[in-house]
Design an enzyme around this catalytic site. Structure first.
Site, PDB file in Angstrom:
ATOM      1  N   ASP A  15      -2.408  39.082 -44.666  1.00 59.83           N
ATOM      2  CA  ASP A  15      -1.003  38.751 -44.921  1.00 59.83           C
ATOM      3  C   ASP A  15      -0.115  39.444 -43.898  1.00 59.83           C
ATOM      4  O   ASP A  15      -0.448  40.534 -43.417  1.00 59.83           O
ATOM      5  CB  ASP A  15      -0.645  39.198 -46.349  1.00 59.83           C
ATOM      6  CG  ASP A  15       0.669  38.606 -46.838  1.00 59.83           C
ATOM      7  OD1 ASP A  15       1.185  37.664 -46.195  1.00 59.83           O
ATOM      8  OD2 ASP A  15       1.187  39.092 -47.860  1.00 59.83           O
ATOM      9  N   ASN A  17       1.506  37.661 -41.137  1.00 61.90           N
ATOM     10  CA  ASN A  17       1.613  37.018 -39.811  1.00 61.90           C
ATOM     11  C   ASN A  17       3.067  36.657 -39.486  1.00 61.90           C
ATOM     12  O   ASN A  17       3.542  36.884 -38.373  1.00 61.90           O
ATOM     13  CB  ASN A  17       0.785  35.729 -39.766  1.00 61.90           C
ATOM     14  CG  ASN A  17      -0.700  35.971 -39.885  1.00 61.90           C
ATOM     15  OD1 ASN A  17      -1.150  37.111 -39.819  1.00 61.90           O
ATOM     16  ND2 ASN A  17      -1.468  34.911 -40.048  1.00 61.90           N
ATOM     17  N   ASN A  63      -1.116  26.940 -49.794  1.00 62.17           N
ATOM     18  CA  ASN A  63      -0.566  26.912 -48.429  1.00 62.17           C
ATOM     19  C   ASN A  63      -0.179  25.504 -47.941  1.00 62.17           C
ATOM     20  O   ASN A  63       0.577  25.367 -46.987  1.00 62.17           O
ATOM     21  CB  ASN A  63      -1.535  27.546 -47.421  1.00 62.17           C
ATOM     22  CG  ASN A  63      -1.580  29.065 -47.476  1.00 62.17           C
ATOM     23  OD1 ASN A  63      -2.581  29.684 -47.138  1.00 62.17           O
ATOM     24  ND2 ASN A  63      -0.483  29.687 -47.905  1.00 62.17           N
TER      25      ASN A  63
HETATM   26  C1  FPP Z   1      -0.469  35.013 -44.195  1.00 70.73           C
HETATM   27  O1  FPP Z   1       0.608  35.334 -43.376  1.00 70.73           O
HETATM   28  C2  FPP Z   1      -1.519  34.318 -43.494  1.00 70.73           C
HETATM   29  C3  FPP Z   1      -1.880  33.027 -43.713  1.00 70.73           C
HETATM   30  C4  FPP Z   1      -1.221  32.155 -44.686  1.00 70.73           C
HETATM   31  C5  FPP Z   1      -2.962  32.379 -42.996  1.00 70.73           C
HETATM   32  C6  FPP Z   1      -4.020  33.248 -42.405  1.00 70.73           C
HETATM   33  C7  FPP Z   1      -4.353  32.711 -41.088  1.00 70.73           C
HETATM   34  C8  FPP Z   1      -4.751  33.422 -40.005  1.00 70.73           C
HETATM   35  C9  FPP Z   1      -5.005  34.866 -40.046  1.00 70.73           C
HETATM   36  C10 FPP Z   1      -4.922  32.795 -38.689  1.00 70.73           C
HETATM   37  C11 FPP Z   1      -5.989  31.803 -38.567  1.00 70.73           C
HETATM   38  C12 FPP Z   1      -7.257  32.153 -39.229  1.00 70.73           C
HETATM   39  C13 FPP Z   1      -8.451  31.840 -38.738  1.00 70.73           C
HETATM   40  C14 FPP Z   1      -9.677  32.131 -39.515  1.00 70.73           C
HETATM   41  C15 FPP Z   1      -8.604  31.240 -37.421  1.00 70.73           C
HETATM   42  P1  FPP Z   1       2.053  34.797 -43.777  1.00 70.73           P
HETATM   43  O2  FPP Z   1       2.350  33.628 -42.907  1.00 70.73           O
HETATM   44  O3  FPP Z   1       2.128  34.522 -45.233  1.00 70.73           O
HETATM   45  O4  FPP Z   1       2.930  36.031 -43.392  1.00 70.73           O
HETATM   46  P2  FPP Z   1       4.344  36.450 -44.013  1.00 70.73           P
HETATM   47  O5  FPP Z   1       4.109  36.752 -45.473  1.00 70.73           O
HETATM   48  O6  FPP Z   1       4.702  37.670 -43.229  1.00 70.73           O
HETATM   49  O7  FPP Z   1       5.281  35.304 -43.783  1.00 70.73           O
END
Ligand code: FPP
Length: 241
Positions: A15, A17, A63
């Site tokens: 979490d 990104n 998602n």
């Molecule tokens: C959460 O961050 C992450 C995700 C919803 C997706 C996870 C995906 C990856 C790590 C990249 C691709 C994965 C692979 C296996 C190639 P968020 O977007 O919810 O972050 P935030 O809460 O800060 O907005």
């Protein structure tokens, strides 16, 4: 020095990104792209420390409700990740196992996943679990349906149903339960991830945003795990005797 008490199965809720991207003045998708780099680092660290199973929450059933551009970009990233990483999985003898509602994923992703799962299926020392279109509640519903079908077909006697039989109908049927669940970005929720399987798991909440997650933070989680006493409902005294 790695800690001596290494978990067999580590599961991670990746979490942060989006927040990482925002902090760096970058678009959200750049956060996901850097997140995919963190996945590669983590996979290496897990193998180096002797963790046999690593399961990553890469895309939840919830998602799909993100903006279409972001969902498309995540699928694109996944497609490229699978393409790039298959030679690496083969070289390092890591089996890929997908958990989630496979058949609802885009056709090109399903094809890549099938190819990678088939090519790595005989490796038995290390497993990378990818939770894709995954949700614990959906998993329980799918398991219940599968049990009902088996009962109807006469291959399962309902009066003999126990948890050991039930777990054979979960997506994770051939994986051990997680010993350690890590969630990054300072949040403290399980978000519908491996809820049944994590019944006795230790939880490590990392303040690090996923794109910045590295070997040092992985080691911090392992060190915290090694210091915990797992009691499975028993008293501390019972564990000693
Ligand atoms: C959460 O961050 C992450 C995700 C919803 C997706 C996870 C995906 C990856 C790590 C990249 C691709 C994965 C692979 C296996 C190639 P968020 O977007 O919810 O972050 P935030 O809460 O800060 O907005």
């Amino acid at each position: 020095m790695p800690p001596s008490n290494i978990p067999q199965h580590v599961a991670i809720i990746m979490d942060g990104n989006g927040r990482w991207a925002k902090q760096h003045g970058l678009p959200r998708i750049e956060g996901h792209r850097r997140g995919a780099e963190a996945v590669k680092r983590c996979l290496k660290a897990a193998q180096d420390y002797g963790v046999t199973h690593l399961t990553l929450y890469a895309f939840s059933v919830e998602n799909w409700s993100r903006p279409k551009d972001e969902v498309d970009a995540l699928m694109d990233l996944l497609d490229r990740f699978l393409q790039d990483q298959l030679p690496e999985l083969l070289k390092r003898k890591i089996r890929l196992r997908v958990i989630g509602r496979y058949h609802e994923l885009p056709d090109n992703i399903q094809a890549r996943l099938r190819e990678a799962e088939a090519a790595t299926r005989d490796f038995d020392q290390h497993t990378l679990g990818l939770a894709l279109n995954y949700g614990s509640r959906t998993e329980v519903v799918d398991a219940a349906r599968s049990i009902a079908e088996a009962a109807q077909a006469g291959t399962l006697q309902l009066d003999q149903l126990d948890y050991d039989t039930f777990r054979q109908h979960l997506y994770t049927t051939d994986m051990p339960d997680p010993d350690l669940v890590i969630r990054t970005s300072g949040e403290s929720r399980l978000s519908n991830f491996l809820l049944l399987q994590s019944a006795y798991a230790e939880i490590y909440l990392s303040p690090v945003l996923w794109p910045a997650f590295d070997e040092a933070e992985f080691k911090n989680a392992l060190t915290a795990y090694a210091a915990r006493e797992r009691r499975y409902g028993k008293t501390a005294e019972q564990l000693i005797h």
